[in-house]
Design a protein around this motif. Structure first.
Motif: not given
Lengths: 448, 448
Positions: A344-356, A406-420
């Motif tokens: 829970g340290l990062v939310k799926p909509n924080e792609a920009l923070r992760v990218w940075f 870094g970003v793909v798991p967040l995007i997949l999670k947002r899209a409801g696809v299992d990032p694992a």
């Protein structure tokens, strides 16, 4: 029970029979871990035979220790009436998980043959996803009415001591009808006069969770409190069960395990090597065949630069290196994102923070790795421009890889696809294509 | 506390200050999960400042919820006297884990400033590896002497109710001097006359574990019994602490997590993105730089076949595909072996059994994948022999990959090397070399 009517002269019969006898002994002496290993060594038919030869109580105990995929396989091989007898004895939360994995027809037939009470219980629990409070709870708990006295409780506890000994009764629950109104630490019971009504000593308005609450939220709640368990209620406030801290930790461990297996391409549920060969092959192929298509797609980039390759054949040596190293860097970023998501340290909509955060690591690591490969290329061919091409390509592609990783798991999670499952294949396809294009594109400009 | 003497005009000051205030509020209202996220958003200096601004009790509570790598970073940034005050309040098992991760000098200085009792406790627990009963146990338990009466116990419980409320007191322990002689279910206490000596109602010769027992064995024991916890004794039979079921499940979950991260190349301990950039970069590079050397070694096989490649340039397209697909197949086998090892379903000396189970899957999957890639090659180039070369190479290399993938974790485990870290790089180096050799060797025989 047609599996059990095999010709007794079958070749494997003797060792399998010895295995079945060994399991009965191990279970009888409580050596469950060894019994599970011995069971794993048998064929599915013999596994079912071994389980069926035990009393339903012992068989249930054994089944709770077996990997879920194996347990389901065994139940599938049991006659439904035997399976029903055993499932009657399995703890409520395990039972619901097992039945949910059976084929619908088989599950329905087995539930019909269970005792009505356990069957109703199983039907209720099966409605919950396994990562909700409802799916995690057990329905074995002790509750009393608010107007009962301490004496009533002590008498009930004495009367049912044998049954309750298997329960977690650090707390018992106090209800008004069905509605949860308090919890009663056993300790407080000890310290009170026998005639006191529970209403006067219970902890009122106890912390509880809704049956639909997610595993993450239940975990957060238990993190903030030192409870060993928390009661589960429905929307009306009626008491349904209790989630134990150990069950939450276990569920989290299963989720970690599952993420690990998925990231390595074991995606159709857990595999143990005692499962049938064709099942194991089919499950692994389902993931491999997607990967080979993605691989062919990525490698097709190379085909576009055939002329460049032909004039600088040495590049063929570096293509697999760039592909593999970018995959490595990207997968590190995927792993950190998966972990931060689960914490829970990062939310799926924080792609920009992760990218940075990733690109800064990518610049440092890309530069270092690029320098290494450029040096190797120059040492090998004595060609500074070749070194620059492969070094610069790896440097750039490392930055691309950690960014996407870094970003793909967040995007997949947002899209409801299992990032694992999906992060790895998606990442390597992107980084392969970019990597091949960078090396060969640069080479066609600078080396040909 | 030199970090706290920063120039107040520093640019980031305002938002960081707001973060520190927010954390104090969240901790005060018990919203630990949110507090952890807010803390993660701050710089290491501000994290330390935020923790130092809390009461030691609340700070300790917060630190128990933070990822261990972050908690250690924070303690490193705290003045040692503040760190000591906070660590005094952390649960015994967490405290030992945290101190063990600090630099030796820092740890010694902090322990010196802790209260003597907690310091002695920390020194004792730190001697245990974190995956032994001693490393998993907590020393917060309730025990009585065998000749005390039920009345004595009830009076003690009443007197210390506030302290004990945070303990797991489903059971209390009965000792003769220091030696564990029985357990006392709270339930039995309720049902007994006040003058009864504990010796008469305790469960004598209770199941216990040695402080040196491994996590796996403790887990096996808890699997065979419905206990919520088990007492830990030393070789003399003296009671040392209690391992709770939830702690075992948590340790297992941490191990799964760690295996996942290691398999993805996060090897120097957990990474969260709030850790300093250079640390993150250095840790990742330590693994990447080994990998790039292995990659160069593997790709050097390609260099030996430069002439073959030059005459059949299309092969360059298939080299990365063969490398990647063999890695995929091999990693599936690695994952299943890792899982079976952790479940105890396979022993490190059963390589032959694993190989037999893997090669059968390898034949099926190798044939299927080989056919797919051969078809793709023929469709692309219309060259049946090219199709045969790449198809046969992938088929063979899939069998090699699953064989090594299944067996390598067992061999590494036997050799005392962590299979979660080393299996992947070792596997892909072998399969890359074999794959490149198969494609190019066959091509030099059949295509040139």
């Amino acid at each position: 029970m047609n599996q059990l009517q095999l010709d007794p002269a079958t070749e494997d019969e003797a060792p399998e029979d010895a295995g079945i006898a060994e399991i009965a002994n191990l279970v009888a002496t409580g050596e469950m871990a060894d019994a599970v290993v011995a069971l794993d060594r048998l064929s599915p038919d013999s596994q079912a035979e071994a389980v069926a030869s035990l009393s339903p109580e012992l068989a249930a105990n054994l089944m709770e220790h077996v990997v879920e995929a194996s347990a389901v396989e065994i139940i599938d091989h049991l006659p439904t009436n035997v399976a029903a007898l055993i499932l009657d004895e399995v703890t409520s939360d395990h039972r619901a998980d097992l039945i949910a994995e059976l084929s619908e027809a088989n599950a329905a037939e087995i539930i019909d043959q269970m005792t009505p009470e356990e069957a109703a219980d199983a039907r209720t629990l099966m409605q919950y996803a396994s990562d909700t409070a409802g799916g995690l709870m057990i329905t074995e708990y002790v509750s009393f009415q608010a107007d009962q006295t301490v004496r009533d409780v002590i008498e009930d506890l004495a009367e049912n001591a044998d049954e309750y000994r298997h329960y977690d009764i650090q707390y018992s629950f106090v209800c008004d009808g069905e509605r949860l109104v308090g919890v009663l630490p056993l300790l407080d019971l000890l310290l009170s006069k026998r005639a006191t009504p529970l209403r006067d000593i219970m902890v009122a308005n106890p912390i509880s969770v809704l049956d639909t609450m997610s595993l993450d939220d239940v975990e957060d709640l238990l993190e903030s409190h030192a409870f060993l368990g928390v009661p589960v209620i429905d929307a009306q406030g009626d008491l349904l069960g209790v989630v134990q801290r150990a069950a939450v930790e276990y569920a989290r461990s299963e989720q970690q395990r599952s993420d690990y297996l998925k990231s390595q391409g074991i995606v159709g549920g857990e595999e143990v090597r005692s499962l049938p060969l064709l099942d194991r092959s089919k499950r692994r192929l389902s993931w491999l065949s997607v990967n080979i298509l993605l691989n062919i797609m990525a490698a097709s980039v190379i085909a576009f630069f055939q002329d460049t390759l032909e004039s600088v054949i040495a590049l063929a040596v570096f293509l697999p290196i760039i592909s593999d190293m970018s995959g490595c860097s990207g997968n590190q970023a995927v792993a950190v994102s998966m972990r931060e998501l689960s914490l829970g340290l990062v939310k799926p909509n924080e792609a920009l923070r992760v990218w940075f955060k990733e690109i800064s690591v990518g610049i440092l690591n890309g530069f270092t790795l690029g320098l290494l490969i450029a040096t190797a290329a120059m040492l090998w061919k004595g060609d500074a421009m070749l070194g620059f091409v492969v070094g610069f390509a790896l440097c750039m592609n490392t930055m691309i890889a950690v960014s996407f990783g870094g970003v793909v798991p967040l995007i997949l999670k947002r899209a409801g696809v299992d990032p694992a499952i999906a992060s790895g294949p998606l990442l390597t396809t992107i980084t392969d294509m970019c990597g091949f294009f960078l090396v060969l594109g640069l080479a066609s400009l600078l080396l040909v």
